[in-house]
Design a protein around this motif. Sequence first.
Motif, PDB file in Angstrom:
ATOM      1  N   PRO A   5       6.197  -1.059  10.167  1.00  0.00           N
ATOM      2  CA  PRO A   5       7.218  -1.780   9.408  1.00  0.00           C
ATOM      3  C   PRO A   5       6.581  -2.775   8.448  1.00  0.00           C
ATOM      4  O   PRO A   5       5.555  -3.378   8.756  1.00  0.00           O
ATOM      5  N   TYR A   6       7.180  -2.910   7.277  1.00  0.00           N
ATOM      6  CA  TYR A   6       6.741  -3.897   6.298  1.00  0.00           C
ATOM      7  C   TYR A   6       7.946  -4.764   5.957  1.00  0.00           C
ATOM      8  O   TYR A   6       8.973  -4.263   5.503  1.00  0.00           O
ATOM      9  N   PHE A  95       2.686  -2.123  -4.199  1.00  0.00           N
ATOM     10  CA  PHE A  95       2.648  -1.758  -2.783  1.00  0.00           C
ATOM     11  C   PHE A  95       4.081  -1.693  -2.293  1.00  0.00           C
ATOM     12  O   PHE A  95       4.813  -2.694  -2.345  1.00  0.00           O
ATOM     13  N   VAL A  96       4.510  -0.534  -1.815  1.00  0.00           N
ATOM     14  CA  VAL A  96       5.908  -0.310  -1.445  1.00  0.00           C
ATOM     15  C   VAL A  96       6.127  -0.703   0.009  1.00  0.00           C
ATOM     16  O   VAL A  96       5.387  -0.286   0.903  1.00  0.00           O
ATOM     17  N   ALA A  97       7.174  -1.519   0.235  1.00  0.00           N
ATOM     18  CA  ALA A  97       7.536  -1.953   1.578  1.00  0.00           C
ATOM     19  C   ALA A  97       8.747  -1.213   2.124  1.00  0.00           C
ATOM     20  O   ALA A  97       8.814  -0.934   3.328  1.00  0.00           O
ATOM     21  N   GLU A  98       9.730  -0.930   1.260  1.00  0.00           N
ATOM     22  CA  GLU A  98      10.952  -0.230   1.688  1.00  0.00           C
ATOM     23  C   GLU A  98      11.383   0.731   0.584  1.00  0.00           C
ATOM     24  O   GLU A  98      11.190   0.460  -0.605  1.00  0.00           O
ATOM     25  N   GLY A  99      12.005   1.827   1.004  1.00  0.00           N
ATOM     26  CA  GLY A  99      12.528   2.770   0.034  1.00  0.00           C
ATOM     27  C   GLY A  99      11.430   3.600  -0.610  1.00  0.00           C
ATOM     28  O   GLY A  99      10.330   3.750  -0.066  1.00  0.00           O
ATOM     29  N   ALA A 100      11.727   4.151  -1.767  1.00  0.00           N
ATOM     30  CA  ALA A 100      10.771   5.014  -2.453  1.00  0.00           C
ATOM     31  C   ALA A 100      10.915   4.833  -3.948  1.00  0.00           C
ATOM     32  O   ALA A 100      12.014   4.595  -4.463  1.00  0.00           O
ATOM     33  N   VAL A 101       9.791   4.945  -4.650  1.00  0.00           N
ATOM     34  CA  VAL A 101       9.791   4.870  -6.106  1.00  0.00           C
ATOM     35  C   VAL A 101       8.983   6.030  -6.657  1.00  0.00           C
ATOM     36  O   VAL A 101       8.116   6.604  -5.988  1.00  0.00           O
ATOM     37  N   VAL A 218       2.913 -12.012   4.382  1.00  0.00           N
ATOM     38  CA  VAL A 218       2.897 -11.515   5.766  1.00  0.00           C
ATOM     39  C   VAL A 218       3.842 -10.316   5.876  1.00  0.00           C
ATOM     40  O   VAL A 218       5.050 -10.426   5.658  1.00  0.00           O
ATOM     41  N   LEU A 219       3.275  -9.176   6.215  1.00  0.00           N
ATOM     42  CA  LEU A 219       4.029  -7.933   6.341  1.00  0.00           C
ATOM     43  C   LEU A 219       4.606  -7.728   7.737  1.00  0.00           C
ATOM     44  O   LEU A 219       5.632  -7.071   7.902  1.00  0.00           O
ATOM     45  N   GLU A 220       3.948  -8.298   8.740  1.00  0.00           N
ATOM     46  CA  GLU A 220       4.335  -8.005  10.126  1.00  0.00           C
ATOM     47  C   GLU A 220       3.784  -9.089  11.039  1.00  0.00           C
ATOM     48  O   GLU A 220       2.669  -9.583  10.834  1.00  0.00           O
ATOM     49  N   GLY A 221       4.564  -9.478  12.051  1.00  0.00           N
ATOM     50  CA  GLY A 221       4.080 -10.354  13.092  1.00  0.00           C
ATOM     51  C   GLY A 221       4.099 -11.830  12.737  1.00  0.00           C
ATOM     52  O   GLY A 221       4.774 -12.262  11.794  1.00  0.00           O
ATOM     53  N   LYS A 222       3.358 -12.618  13.514  1.00  0.00           N
ATOM     54  CA  LYS A 222       3.300 -14.064  13.308  1.00  0.00           C
ATOM     55  C   LYS A 222       1.921 -14.567  13.714  1.00  0.00           C
ATOM     56  O   LYS A 222       1.175 -13.898  14.446  1.00  0.00           O
ATOM     57  N   ARG A 259      -0.150  -8.949  10.322  1.00  0.00           N
ATOM     58  CA  ARG A 259      -0.689  -8.206   9.176  1.00  0.00           C
ATOM     59  C   ARG A 259      -0.209  -8.864   7.887  1.00  0.00           C
ATOM     60  O   ARG A 259       0.939  -9.287   7.775  1.00  0.00           O
ATOM     61  N   TYR A 260      -1.099  -8.905   6.897  1.00  0.00           N
ATOM     62  CA  TYR A 260      -0.677  -9.429   5.599  1.00  0.00           C
ATOM     63  C   TYR A 260      -1.336  -8.662   4.464  1.00  0.00           C
ATOM     64  O   TYR A 260      -2.417  -8.086   4.594  1.00  0.00           O
ATOM     65  N   LEU A 261      -0.620  -8.659   3.329  1.00  0.00           N
ATOM     66  CA  LEU A 261      -1.121  -8.115   2.074  1.00  0.00           C
ATOM     67  C   LEU A 261      -1.895  -9.232   1.388  1.00  0.00           C
ATOM     68  O   LEU A 261      -1.345 -10.308   1.138  1.00  0.00           O
TER      69      LEU A 261
END
Length: 277
Positions: A5-6, A95-101, A218-222, A259-261
């Motif tokens: 998940p992002y 960088f895609v997090a949700e959906g599609a392009v 931050v893409l995920e977590g803490k 996780r982070y970008l």
Amino acid sequence: MTHPPYFAPHGGLPGQAALHTGRAVFTEAYAVIPKGVMRDIVTSNLPHWRGARAWIIARPMTGFAETFAQYVMEVAPGGGSDAPEPDPGAEGVIFVAEGAVEIALGEIAHLVEPGGYAYLPPGCGWRLRALGEHPARFHWIRKRYQAVEGIDAPEPFFADEAEIAPVAMPGTDGRWATTRFVDPDDLRHDMHVNIVTFQPGGLIPFEETHVMEHGLYVLEGKAVYRLNRDWVEVEAGDFMWLRAFCPQACYAGGPGRFRYLLYKDVNRHPALALPGA
């Protein structure tokens, strides 16, 4: 192909009964823009974009980001742009997090889904369209490319983080690893946009203090992040800006991955005069 998940903001507004207290911080050395402030009223509309809005979370300005701009884009199905980049000298990363392009270069179109990465060099004339039935949400990082005599400019490329093996930091047993989209020794590139992953209990065991400016989403977590003289708790959806030489460290407390970008400027000499001097 399965992707982690992002986190991406969805906007909206808190109710009138919500407490005002938050975690937003802006200092001379760092800034924290927590996910709770990425609301509808702070989005930007951009020229030549259709059905799109942007949370602009970093931009070059005095006392803030110097080398880059970073957007979190939300584009409605069918929306996008045939002329997205206004600066002919700018390079970009999507960088895609949700959906599609769909990102088109000339006559060739590339499908980019969650976890997908696109590097777009200056002047490549890219176009973007959101696909599917739901909005696409993605990061767009922009930087003025620094050309070097005798070194070719990089070419566009597309990648998927699920197909790249993370590189573990030495002596960490894999608790701290980096997914690198660009070879660090490729001097054509003057910025890196990577994904850094800490397993629960992983940490940066010293105060990094270095020349590279950072943007961390931050893409995920803490985790608890050391920023200059402060320890700041951060979670998925938060953004951190660190100016050059801002001390930093990290403890990932769990229960899941952190996780982070990560953006950083690399592979170039520091300018010996400020712009306009």
